[in-house]
Structure formats: structure tokens, C-alpha cells
Design an enzyme around this catalytic site. Structure first.
Site, mmCIF file in Angstrom:
data_model
loop_
_atom_site.group_PDB
_atom_site.id
_atom_site.type_symbol
_atom_site.label_atom_id
_atom_site.label_comp_id
_atom_site.label_asym_id
_atom_site.label_seq_id
_atom_site.Cartn_x
_atom_site.Cartn_y
_atom_site.Cartn_z
ATOM 1 N N ASP A 52 70.801 45.710 49.956
ATOM 2 C CA ASP A 52 69.397 45.996 50.239
ATOM 3 C C ASP A 52 68.700 46.591 49.018
ATOM 4 O O ASP A 52 69.341 46.944 48.023
ATOM 5 C CB ASP A 52 69.287 46.987 51.404
ATOM 6 C CG ASP A 52 69.639 46.367 52.740
ATOM 7 O OD1 ASP A 52 69.497 45.141 52.882
ATOM 8 O OD2 ASP A 52 70.052 47.118 53.650
ATOM 9 N N TYR A 111 82.641 49.643 50.084
ATOM 10 C CA TYR A 111 81.429 50.377 49.730
ATOM 11 C C TYR A 111 81.750 51.853 49.529
ATOM 12 O O TYR A 111 82.723 52.378 50.090
ATOM 13 C CB TYR A 111 80.375 50.268 50.845
ATOM 14 C CG TYR A 111 79.649 48.952 50.904
ATOM 15 C CD1 TYR A 111 78.445 48.769 50.228
ATOM 16 C CD2 TYR A 111 80.153 47.897 51.659
ATOM 17 C CE1 TYR A 111 77.765 47.561 50.299
ATOM 18 C CE2 TYR A 111 79.479 46.687 51.730
ATOM 19 C CZ TYR A 111 78.286 46.528 51.050
ATOM 20 O OH TYR A 111 77.621 45.327 51.117
#
Length: 250
Positions: A52, A111
Site C-alpha cells: 500500500d 513482513y
């Protein structure tokens, strides 16, 4: 037509995410423009994880097809030369079989979420951390995190606009540790799964933050997961603290 696998690093701060958009700067558009300037070809990149706006990467993987059989070091160096001064770097390029797909061949994605846990402002890392000035207990956060491991319906931790057909995901790792270096206090959340829902990692980070300041217990977090009680989750952690750190292939 050879297929090239690229390993990419980027600072997500100036971009509106990975995926190409009509009017906004994106990582995909920056690299595809560099490819055209270098090779004269129009190529479309496919990546392992579409980050994002504001999310960073230190080991993003993408593939593209080119008509010409270029040396891999030429591809790497030519793209880097044409990407400057944008904060995007091609770390490596290699030729892979046509069957390789950066997205669909992936078996695990990793992540990292960083929380700067101190009152003094972040002078150097403000675009790469979420600053939480009140005390957080990393051990309580870790205990709560362990209740999210396994195969579950993660509806409570997905964005309203998430396009995934199913909210079921298998979370393989979710570890919370505190890093201390002098007056530097950072809490690091490391997580791994085959795939994640839209905003899942940031939603989990915000909820674990509430566990760290004792507003939620580990049992509360487990109940939120089981019931899908999205209204009881913590705030959506800001994108700046999230980094795509790697992807595994068979």
C-alpha cells in the site's frame, strides 16, 4: 522471450503503493518506465506482494518478460541508472523459467512492523516507524500475538474494501520483540504467512499495541479473532511502520 526475476528495495514514502495508477506515482510505474527507457519495450511487472501507499520493501520480488536476451547485470545496472533519484533499487536480476510467477509461485511472505516506543520524536526514522510515546509491554504483546497463530477467519483484521474471496488465512509466525540500543527503544513485530488480507498486518499491529498498554488481554485478542468483533480491534497502524522483508519460493 526470457523472463527476468527482480529483487527490489524501495522507500514507500513518496509512492501511492506498488500498483500502477493513472495519476499517482507508484513503484510499479517507476520501474516499468525505467524498463521502457532502457529497452524500448513496454513490459508489465508482476510482484510478490502489492504494498500500500507508504509501505516499504527490502526484498520485494517481481518478474517481467523482455524480447531481448539481456545480461542480468546489464538489466540491474541499467534499471538502477534510470530509476535515480527515486528511492527504488534493483538489488538483483536473474533469468528464470517461464513457469515462475512472482505472485503465484510464492509459498510464504514475510513482513516486519516497527514501533518506536519513546516520548522523544523520531528524527531519522519518522517515515519508517509508528511512534507510540506511552510505555508498551512487548512480552504482553507477544503473548497476545500467539493467540492469532494458525488457520483462522481473520475478518476482524481485514479492510472493508478487501477483495479476497475468503477471510481464511494461516498465520505461521507472529513474534514481538523489543530492541534496545542506548536510548533507542523499538518494538518489532515479525510475521509470516502464505498470504495476507488487505490491511491484516497493520490491523494486527494496532490491536497488539492495545495489548501492550494493557487495554486488551491475550484472551480479549483471541475473542476478537473468534467473533470477528472488528469494533474491538485497535487502530489501524500507520503504513509507514510496515516493511515487506521477503518471500519464499519452492
Amino acid at each position: 522471450m526470457p523472463r527476468y526475476k527482480l529483487v527490489i528495495e524501495y522507500d514507500g514514502a513518496p509512492f501511492r503503493g506498488w500498483q500502477r495508477q493513472a495519476d499517482d506515482p507508484t513503484v510499479q510505474a517507476a520501474i516499468e518506465t525505467a524498463v521502457t527507457r532502457f529497452s524500448g519495450e513496454t513490459a508489465r511487472l508482476t510482484c510478490a506482494g502489492r504494498t500500500d501507499a507508504g509501505v516499504h520493501a527490502i526484498h520485494q520480488v517481481a518478474h517481467l518478460d523482455l524480447a531481448k536476451d539481456w545480461r542480468t547485470d546489464t538489466v540491474r545496472d541499467a534499471l538502477n541508472a534510470r530509476l535515480r533519484p527515486q528511492p527504488v533499487a534493483i538489488l538483483s536480476a536473474e533469468v528464470v523459467p517461464q513457469e515462475f510467477d512472482a505472485r503465484h509461485s510464492a509459498i510464504r511472505r514475510h513482513y516486519r512492523y516497527r514501533i518506536l516506543n519513546r516520548r522523544s520524536p523520531a528524527a531519522l526514522t519518522r517515515a519508517h516507524v509508528w511512534q507510540v510515546p506511552w510505555p508498551l509491554d512487548a512480552e504482553l504483546m507477544h503473548r497476545a500475538a500467539q493467540r492469532l497463530l494458525g488457520h483462522h477467519d481473520f475478518s476482524a483484521f481485514r479492510a472493508a474494501e478487501c477483495q479476497a474471496k475468503s477471510p481464511m488465512r494461516t498465520l505461521e509466525q507472529l513474534d514481538v520483540t523489543r530492541v534496545r540500543m542506548g536510548l533507542f527503544e523499538e518494538i518489532v513485530i515479525a510475521t509470516s504467512a502464505r498470504s495476507f488480507l488487505h490491511h491484516q498486518v497493520r490491523a494486527m499491529a494496532g490491536t497488539l499495541m492495545l495489548a501492550g498498554c494493557k487495554r486488551l488481554s491475550a484472551d480479549d485478542v483471541a475473542e476478537i479473532l473468534a467473533t470477528g468483533a472488528k469494533h474491538r480491534c485497535g487502530p489501524l497502524a500507520p503504513a509507514c511502520g510496515l516493511t515487506f522483508v521477503g518471500v519464499d519460493y519452492p
